[in-house]
Structures are given as C-alpha cells and as structure tokens.
Design an enzyme around this catalytic site. Structure first.
Site, mmCIF file in Angstrom:
data_model
loop_
_atom_site.group_PDB
_atom_site.id
_atom_site.type_symbol
_atom_site.label_atom_id
_atom_site.label_comp_id
_atom_site.label_asym_id
_atom_site.label_seq_id
_atom_site.Cartn_x
_atom_site.Cartn_y
_atom_site.Cartn_z
ATOM 1 C CG PHE A 172 0.293 9.401 -4.280
ATOM 2 C CD1 PHE A 172 1.671 9.541 -4.181
ATOM 3 C CD2 PHE A 172 -0.501 9.967 -3.330
ATOM 4 C CE1 PHE A 172 2.227 10.247 -3.123
ATOM 5 C CE2 PHE A 172 0.042 10.672 -2.259
ATOM 6 C CZ PHE A 172 1.407 10.815 -2.167
ATOM 7 N N GLY A 200 0.846 -1.210 0.000
ATOM 8 C CA GLY A 200 0.000 0.000 0.000
ATOM 9 C C GLY A 200 0.874 1.250 0.000
ATOM 10 C CD1 TRP A 215 -1.737 1.821 -5.786
ATOM 11 C CD2 TRP A 215 -1.912 3.535 -4.367
ATOM 12 N NE1 TRP A 215 -2.731 2.642 -6.245
ATOM 13 C CE2 TRP A 215 -2.872 3.692 -5.390
ATOM 14 C CE3 TRP A 215 -1.849 4.488 -3.356
ATOM 15 C CZ2 TRP A 215 -3.744 4.773 -5.422
ATOM 16 C CZ3 TRP A 215 -2.717 5.572 -3.401
ATOM 17 C CH2 TRP A 215 -3.650 5.701 -4.425
ATOM 18 C CG HIS A 216 0.534 6.200 -0.989
ATOM 19 N ND1 HIS A 216 0.151 5.048 -0.353
ATOM 20 C CD2 HIS A 216 -0.468 7.093 -0.780
ATOM 21 C CE1 HIS A 216 -1.022 5.247 0.223
ATOM 22 N NE2 HIS A 216 -1.428 6.467 -0.021
ATOM 23 N N GLY A 217 3.962 5.722 -4.067
ATOM 24 C CA GLY A 217 5.073 6.306 -4.813
ATOM 25 C C GLY A 217 6.217 5.341 -4.955
#
Lengths: 468, 321
Positions: free
Chosen positions: A468, A324, A327-329
């Site tokens: 993102f 997770g 997923w943001h960066g």
C-alpha cells in the site's frame, strides 16, 4: 529491507551503536537519516530519489508557509498538498488510470502501466500532507517553537520526520504535531527498555509465528483453486486471513513502535484490539488508528464531518471511506472495500440515530460477532481484487458443503489463529482477578513467545501493508 | 522482567532440545508445501554417507515421482519452485552425487532466493546442523497441529454426519491428494489442488494451461535461463557429475503447444542430444493429470517405473556427461 531479515539486524545494531556514541551525539538525527536512506535504498536504490523529492516538496513549502509572506501562506499550502497528491497519484494510480482509459497497445497506456510503485509512498506522502496542514493551521503547535528558523536545520528535521526508518514503509502514519516536538538529543539512559522489548517481542511473534505461518495456508484463497475447497475449509481460510492480516500489520506496527523507542522516539499505538469492537465506528477507532485518525482530521472534518446535517454526514462518511479504500491500492476493489465500510458506518449511524436502546451483554456479543464477520468478509476484497472472484468464493461457500474438508488446513489455521484470539480475550478479561494474579507471570508468556519465534517461525514473507 | 524472560526462554529451549533428543520423532512434520520443500532440502543438505548417488532436480511436476519406487534416488524437486533451487543446493554441497537428473519443463521459472538464503544463512545453517530439533520438520506447533488435525477430523466428520443423515458422503477431490499442493506465482511451477473429480474446475484449469502454453515464451528470458543452467551444468560436470535431462509428461493437449516446443528446442540447442544425455519422453498421450500439469498418482507411478526402467538400463551413461 524487512524488519525480520539479517541485513536489517546488522543495520540496526550499527545504527544503535553509533547513535549513542557520546562524542557524536549532536549528529544523532543525521545518523538516523543516513540509516533510514540505506534502509529504503536496500531493495531499489533509485527510488530514494523519489523519497528525497517528496521530502524536498514538504521542506520548501512548509518553510515558506512559516517564514514567507502571510498573504501567500494559503496558496503555498495548497500547492504543497497538491504536489504531494500529484506525486502519489502519478506513481500509485497511473496503472489504474491506464487500465481504465487506454487499451493495452496504446504507448501512453503502456508507459503508465510500467511506472514502478515506490514502497511506502502512501505513508510518506500522507506524512508530508500532515506537516503542511499542521504548519498552515497551527492548530496543534506554535510554528515558531517547532519549525526551526534555519532552513538547513528545518530541512534536516523534516527529512528525518518523513524518512525515519521504523515508520517509513508501512507506518504508523506519523503526524507532524506528534513527532516534530520530540526531535532532540536522546540518551541511552532514557530508553524505556521494557516497553520497547515488549513491543518488539509481540511484534515479531505476531509477524513471524502467526502471520508468516498463516500465509502458507491462506494462500489457497486464490482463483480458481479455492473452488475445490469445502464450505468449512473456505470459512476457515477466511477466518485465518482475518487473523493473518491483523497479525501481520499489528505486528509490523508493534515492531516499529519498539524500534522507535530504542532511539528515544514515541509513536502512537496503531492497533487497539480491533476485533473486540462492537460497532463499526469502534472498529475504526481501533484498527490502523494512525490512518483512520488521519482521514478523520485531514479529510472527514474538512469535508464538514457531522456538522452539516445527517445526509451530509452519511455522504462524508462514504467519501472518506472510499478514498481511504483507494489509499490502500489502485484497484476498484479497494474502493468497493472502502465503500462497504462507509455504508456500514453510515447505516450504523442512521440506526443509532433512530433506535435508542442500551444494549445488554448478549446484544453486545451479537454486535461484536456481526462486526467481525462483516470485516472478515470484506478482507476478501484485499485477497481477491477481482470482484467476480469474490462472488465465486461466496458461491463456493454455499455450494461446496459435500466436498471433503481439508482437516489439516482447518486445524493449522485454528492453531495459528489462537494467539490472535487469546490476545483479544486477554484484553477483554484484563480486569478479572485471575488475570491480575497472572500479571506477575507475564515474563513466562513473553518467554514462550520468544521460544516460538526461535523454533516455530514461518517462511519469511513481506508485510501485507508494504503493497500500500 | 527482561532478564526473567530470557532465563525462562533458556529453560524452555534446553527442555525442548532435551525432549526432542529423547523422543527422537520418527518423521519430520510438514505443515504445508513450503515446509515440505524445506524439509526435503534440509534432509539432503545434512545427510551423511553415500546414499545420495542419484539426485532428481525439478519442480512440482517431478515432485510427483514416487520416491519409494526409486531406491538410491533423492529428490530435490520442489513444489511451487524451480530446478534452480535444487541446483543451487547441489552447488553448495561438498560431496556431489554421481548422477543428476534435471527436469526440463519449468526452465522459465527462476530460483527462489528466500528459500536458498534461508537454507544457507551461516547462523541458521550451523544452528540446524548442531541442533537437529531446530530444523523445519520439528517445529513444536507443527507437531501439535498434526495431532489437532486428527481431532478436527473427528469433530467435523461427526458434526457433518449428524447434520446430513441421508445426504451423500463427502466427495474426495482426489483419492490420495498430493502432499499439500498449492498454487504459486507461476502456475507451471505450482502443484495445485487435485481437481480431476471436479470436471468443471478441471476443464477450467486445463484451458488456462492451454492458453498459457499456446504463447511462445519470451526468447530473451528462455535464453538467459538456459545460459544460467548451462553454467550450473558445467560446474557439475567439472566436478565429475553425470547429467541427464528428462521431461515430465503433461496433459496431451499441452505437449506439442508452442511453449513446450520452444523449451524443448531451446534445450536441444544449448545441450545438444549428441553431447548430453536425455531420458526419452514417452509421449503425453495416455497420461492423466489432475490439473493439466501434474500427474495423478496412478500415472505418476507409471512414469516412475518407466524412469526407473530406463535408468537401470542406461545408468552407465556412456557419454562423458
């Protein structure tokens, strides 16, 4: 295209006007698709091709899962999900891959670093995966009722699901089982005006008045400039950033929900007063709900969730949160951020398994403060992607006590964070008789928000979650 | 509910506009650097009369010039931004100044489209023109915040002094910090916090700048910026404006590094000194900066006086600029 820009306002007005024209109401979905593609293409037209390519993968694979040979269903679904992930990895994680495995002079490394990051790719890829998993498992709907037998109409519906502009570039992440059944003819009289109005007003207020003003102060959380700031100022900056990121993203989500409502579509709430959470589990049920529920349904449960013993549960939590985070960066700091939250969730679960006490009000407040402080501290990894800079920041908090405070920064951060605090406090006290009596004056609060949007907006900045 | 909200909003707006017209705040309030730039730009754009005879266009480096010591001058030097923002503003004005002084240091940074689009957006432009209280310096929360700052100062000083009776008094980072300076995308065009008293940080900042200034700039980028500047300068000259270039002093360790030299050479090629006016650079030695780039107050004043002296002696600007 930003929701708070004039070109968007023009696009919205034209789309809305054309959408509800009675004579062409059968083309409503097509109108929204065209509008969404214009919205996406506004800043970099070439990347529309990628959006269409991603949509094509999901159109074809989902169609063949439903109407192809039964024996090929699973293989098709696996190929579809793998292709989605491949596209995401190629565009999003190539630079990370290049920095980790190639030196800067290597031509392959150089090529990987120059690959552009298409805006919203993390969002629309996850939506594609949601479609494939939903049609494969048929857990939420009967495919025959939702997936159109005509390939053309199925393509239109899927493209619409993936590209509908309110959610396209920063979510909320739609799930196929929530959205596809809603596709159909919409009438002007069916619009819930009040609901849309409230969402739009709160959203624009949070973004333009709170987040856009705070960003010009939290800008100081930048290496090495923060080193000249006092302890109190550094703490205020951190608090301000926590409020800013909430206002920015919750604001965006509220605008998206309000916009979708204008076209007759309903999105799930994406934020539910996250800073009142008294546990990390609760925080993730209130913050970016569409992502956390996606991760839970499509990653944590398939990994085994909590059904395979305690140790496996902790490992699953860690894996889910680290992915997770990534997923943001595409940076190690995001994985570390996810790892922190995973560790917090696992520790909390471990303690609650061992210690069974019913917390009183004092303990709840203490837990709430602890969760808020942890979450706020972890946001530093978003602002300072270099881990050594995060450590420097913390060191400065400890040692810069005697540097003169920047009273102006502290004062303005408190002022612009106040709406976020009041927003949460009002929710906590919503059942008190005083608040119930105040409900009839609700319009005055909305009027003040509108007044501040007009008179006190900050400089336009893009939404934090766009990256993102 | 929606109707009542709009009605209430209208009442609030009318009350606010009336109140601001009656009170007439003496000075606009800038919360931060962006707003400071915005206010500076709006003051110039909506100014009437002939007070803007001389305009200085620059980045945060020339934003350090002390305008109180430069009567008859207006500054369009924006912290965290570039000369192109000031020049874009000038290109929108109907009545241009007699003389424009253009800083050469931060030529590589391009203009900020968001900034100028916001200033000249047709709806916002007209609204601000007819309703001055809607300009940036009169935001209700900005004004509230300026009072809150006083309260926060009193509260925090009180708490700190009670916490540390015998400990040393708080150390100011600079006796008189620059107006809310902050870093920007391009460190050159920024106005970072004054760090002179923090020798470790000062050293770090200067060495960062030395590292940056030691690299020769991208030739194509420099050329394209100079070309863009040339177009704007031609436009000004065609409209009868005299143009003069000047270079702000920076830390002496940066003054002769490849970046500084390349920019200087680039200017001399596109704007030859025999055809264009240059305010001679007094050299960097002896000038103190807070971070390698931005002059400290004392030396900003020294350079301002030098600037004024030169202009007074040469303002006739004999060459057909």
């Amino acid at each position: 295209m930003l929701f708070n820009s004039f070109p968007f306002l023009i696009l919205l007005l034209i789309t809305f006007g054309v959408y509800y024209l009675p004579r062409i109401s059968r083309y409503q979905v097509g109108i929204l698709i065209i509008s969404s593609l214009v919205f996406y293409a506004y800043d970099s037209p070439i990347l529309v091709l990628l959006l269409l390519f991603s949509a094509a993968i999901n159109i074809v694979t989902s169609y063949y899962i439903v109407s192809g040979k039964t024996s090929w269903k699973k293989t098709t679904a696996v190929i579809g999900v793998a292709l989605n992930l491949l596209v995401l990895c190629f565009f999003k994680y190539s630079p990370l891959f290049a920095h980790s495995f190639f030196n800067s002079n290597d031509p392959i490394g150089h090529f990987l670093v120059t690959i552009p990051l298409p805006i919203g790719i993390s969002f629309f890829t996850f939506e594609g995966i949601s479609l494939l998993v939903d049609v494969f498992t048929e857990k939420y709907f009967d495919n025959r009722k939702v997936i159109d037998p005509s390939f053309v109409r199925h393509s239109r519906n899927t493209l619409f699901f993936i590209s509908f502009f309110p959610h396209l570039i920063a979510g909320p992440i739609l799930k196929a089982h929530d959205f596809l059944p809603q596709i159909g003819k919409k009438n002007l009289r069916d619009i819930d005006w009040e609901n849309s109005f409230k969402h739009l007003l709160v959203g624009y207020f949070l973004k333009m008045v709170v987040a856009d003003n705070l960003k010009d102060f939290t800008y100081w959380i930048e290496y090495p400039y923060f080193q000249s700031m006092s302890t109190t100022t550094l703490l205020a900056l951190l608090f301000g950033y926590s409020c800013q990121i909430f206002a920015d993203f919750a604001g965006y989500s509220a605008i998206a929900i309000g916009l979708a409502g204008l076209f007759g579509y309903r999105f799930q709430e994406n934020f539910n007063f996250p800073y009142i959470s008294t546990s990390f589990r609760e925080f993730w049920k209130r913050w970016h709900i569409s992502l956390s529920s996606f991760l839970m349904e499509y990653l944590y449960f398939p990994l085994g969730g909590n059904r395979k013993g305690k140790i496996r549960t902790y490992i699953n939590l860690m894996i889910t949160m680290i992915l997770g985070g990534l997923w943001h960066g595409a940076a190690i700091s995001y994985a570390v951020w996810g790892g922190f939250h995973g560790a917090a969730l696992a520790t909390e679960r471990f303690i609650s398994d061992k210690v069974k006490i019913k917390p009183g009000r004092f303990l709840l407040v203490l837990k709430g403060l602890m969760v808020f402080c942890f979450v706020t501290l972890a946001w530093l990894l978003f602002k300072l992607p270099d881990f050594s800079h995060v450590l420097q920041y913390l060191k400065c908090i400890r040692k810069n006590f005697f540097i003169l405070d920047r009273y102006d920064i502290i004062a303005y951060i408190l002022l612009y964070s106040l709406p976020v605090i009041l927003y949460h406090v009002a929710y906590l006290l919503r059942t008190r008789s005083f608040f119930l009596r105040m409900a009839k004056w609700e319009y005055a609060i909305y009027a003040v928000m509108l007044f501040l949007i007009v008179t006190n907006s900050g400089s336009t900045g893009s939404f934090i979650y766009f990256q993102f | 509910m929606i109707k009542r909200t709009f009605l209430c909003f209208l009442v609030l707006m009318v009350a606010y506009l009336a109140l601001m017209t009656v009170i007439k705040p003496a000075k606009p309030v800038a919360q931060h650097q962006w707003q400071d730039n915005q206010i500076k730009a709006e003051n110039y754009i909506y100014a009437t009369g002939t007070s803007n005879r001389n305009v200085i266009v620059g980045s945060s480096l020339s934003a350090r010039l002390l305008m109180d010591s430069l009567p008859g001058f207006t500054s369009l030097a924006f912290s965290g931004q570039s000369i192109f923002d000031g020049l874009t503003i000038l290109s929108h004005k109907a009545d241009l100044p007699a003389n424009v002084f253009i800083e050469i240091n931060v030529i590589l940074k391009d203009g900020n489209k968001t900034f100028t689009e916001n200033l000249f957006n047709p709806i916002l432009y007209s609204t601000r023109e007819f309703f001055p209280p809607l300009r940036d310096g009169y935001q209700p929360l900005a004004i509230t915040g300026s009072y809150l700052t006083v309260g926060v100062r009193a509260a925090l000083s009180g708490i700190k002094s009670r916490l540390v009776h015998e400990k040393p008094a708080p150390v100011a980072a600079d006796p008189k910090p620059a107006a809310d300076p902050k870093p920007a995308d391009n460190p050159v065009a920024s106005n970072p916090p004054p760090v002179k008293n923090n020798s470790e940080l000062f050293g770090k900042m200067v060495s960062m700048q030395i590292d940056r200034y030691s690299r020769t700039p991208d030739g194509d980028l420099l050329e394209s910026r100079l070309r863009k500047l040339s177009t704007l300068v031609d436009m000004l000259r065609q409209r009868g404006v005299k143009v003069c270039f000047f270079e702000m002093p920076v830390d002496e360790h940066l003054c002769q590094l490849p970046l500084s030299n390349a920019i200087r050479q680039g200017f001399y090629q596109v704007f030859p000194p025999d055809k264009y006016n240059y305010l001679p650079q007094p050299g960097c030695s002896g000038y103190q900066t807070s971070d390698g780039l931005h002059l400290i107050d004392q030396d900003a004043l020294r350079y301002t006086l030098y600037f004024r002296g030169w202009v007074n002696a040469n303002l006739a600007l004999q060459r057909p600029l």
